[in-house]
Design a protein around this motif. Sequence first.
Motif, PDB file in Angstrom:
ATOM      1  N   ARG A  12       0.834  -1.202   0.000  1.00  0.00           N
ATOM      2  CA  ARG A  12       0.000   0.000   0.000  1.00  0.00           C
ATOM      3  C   ARG A  12       0.872   1.257   0.000  1.00  0.00           C
ATOM      4  O   ARG A  12       0.582   2.224  -0.699  1.00  0.00           O
ATOM      5  CB  ARG A  12      -0.936  -0.010   1.199  1.00  0.00           C
ATOM      6  N   ARG A  30       2.302   1.735  -3.416  1.00  0.00           N
ATOM      7  CA  ARG A  30       1.248   2.164  -4.344  1.00  0.00           C
ATOM      8  C   ARG A  30       0.944   3.646  -4.146  1.00  0.00           C
ATOM      9  O   ARG A  30       0.819   4.404  -5.117  1.00  0.00           O
ATOM     10  CB  ARG A  30      -0.011   1.335  -4.132  1.00  0.00           C
ATOM     11  N   LEU A  31       0.850   4.075  -2.899  1.00  0.00           N
ATOM     12  CA  LEU A  31       0.594   5.483  -2.624  1.00  0.00           C
ATOM     13  C   LEU A  31       1.739   6.365  -3.103  1.00  0.00           C
ATOM     14  O   LEU A  31       1.520   7.468  -3.626  1.00  0.00           O
ATOM     15  CB  LEU A  31       0.352   5.699  -1.130  1.00  0.00           C
ATOM     16  N   LYS A  32       2.955   5.884  -2.947  1.00  0.00           N
ATOM     17  CA  LYS A  32       4.115   6.650  -3.405  1.00  0.00           C
ATOM     18  C   LYS A  32       4.098   6.783  -4.930  1.00  0.00           C
ATOM     19  O   LYS A  32       4.399   7.847  -5.470  1.00  0.00           O
ATOM     20  CB  LYS A  32       5.406   5.970  -2.961  1.00  0.00           C
ATOM     21  N   ALA A  33       3.735   5.708  -5.619  1.00  0.00           N
ATOM     22  CA  ALA A  33       3.672   5.750  -7.081  1.00  0.00           C
ATOM     23  C   ALA A  33       2.571   6.698  -7.556  1.00  0.00           C
ATOM     24  O   ALA A  33       2.753   7.445  -8.519  1.00  0.00           O
ATOM     25  CB  ALA A  33       3.437   4.343  -7.631  1.00  0.00           C
ATOM     26  N   GLU A  34       1.417   6.688  -6.877  1.00  0.00           N
ATOM     27  CA  GLU A  34       0.339   7.595  -7.245  1.00  0.00           C
ATOM     28  C   GLU A  34       0.741   9.044  -7.011  1.00  0.00           C
ATOM     29  O   GLU A  34       0.428   9.922  -7.801  1.00  0.00           O
ATOM     30  CB  GLU A  34      -0.921   7.264  -6.452  1.00  0.00           C
ATOM     31  N   ALA A  35       1.444   9.289  -5.913  1.00  0.00           N
ATOM     32  CA  ALA A  35       1.897  10.646  -5.622  1.00  0.00           C
ATOM     33  C   ALA A  35       2.883  11.117  -6.676  1.00  0.00           C
ATOM     34  O   ALA A  35       2.883  12.281  -7.078  1.00  0.00           O
ATOM     35  CB  ALA A  35       2.524  10.703  -4.231  1.00  0.00           C
ATOM     36  N   LYS A  36       3.705  10.210  -7.138  1.00  0.00           N
ATOM     37  CA  LYS A  36       4.690  10.561  -8.165  1.00  0.00           C
ATOM     38  C   LYS A  36       3.990  10.879  -9.483  1.00  0.00           C
ATOM     39  O   LYS A  36       4.386  11.784 -10.210  1.00  0.00           O
ATOM     40  CB  LYS A  36       5.655   9.388  -8.350  1.00  0.00           C
ATOM     41  N   LYS A  37       2.913  10.146  -9.797  1.00  0.00           N
ATOM     42  CA  LYS A  37       2.186  10.382 -11.039  1.00  0.00           C
ATOM     43  C   LYS A  37       1.472  11.722 -11.014  1.00  0.00           C
ATOM     44  O   LYS A  37       1.446  12.437 -12.005  1.00  0.00           O
ATOM     45  CB  LYS A  37       1.139   9.288 -11.266  1.00  0.00           C
ATOM     46  N   THR A  38       0.867  12.060  -9.880  1.00  0.00           N
ATOM     47  CA  THR A  38       0.055  13.267  -9.817  1.00  0.00           C
ATOM     48  C   THR A  38       0.878  14.514  -9.518  1.00  0.00           C
ATOM     49  O   THR A  38       0.399  15.620  -9.729  1.00  0.00           O
ATOM     50  CB  THR A  38      -1.039  13.136  -8.741  1.00  0.00           C
TER      51      THR A  38
END
Length: 88
Positions: free
Chosen positions: A35, A38-46
């Motif tokens: 988790r 996943r949150l780190k990857a989403e933060a990087k995308k946004t």
Amino acid sequence: MGRKDASSSRTPVDQYRKQIGKRRQDYKKTRTMLRATRLKAEAKKTALGIKEVALVLAAILVFLLAFYAFFYLNVTNEVNLDLDPDEN
């Protein structure tokens, strides 16, 4: 003495329960780690990158320069028309 020796060794059921407990704890750890990644990857995308910010600033600068140039040229043409030497 026979009872002490028997109680010191674990029964297969206890060993099985211990293994299940370890697996469950490991599963929980991996779930939280997954988790977090996943949150780190989403933060990087946004997240806005330096390139995007630079492009937006450059676009604003070009717009302001074009706006300034339009009015500068407009004013200089009017001044040149007002100072026509043939009027005197």
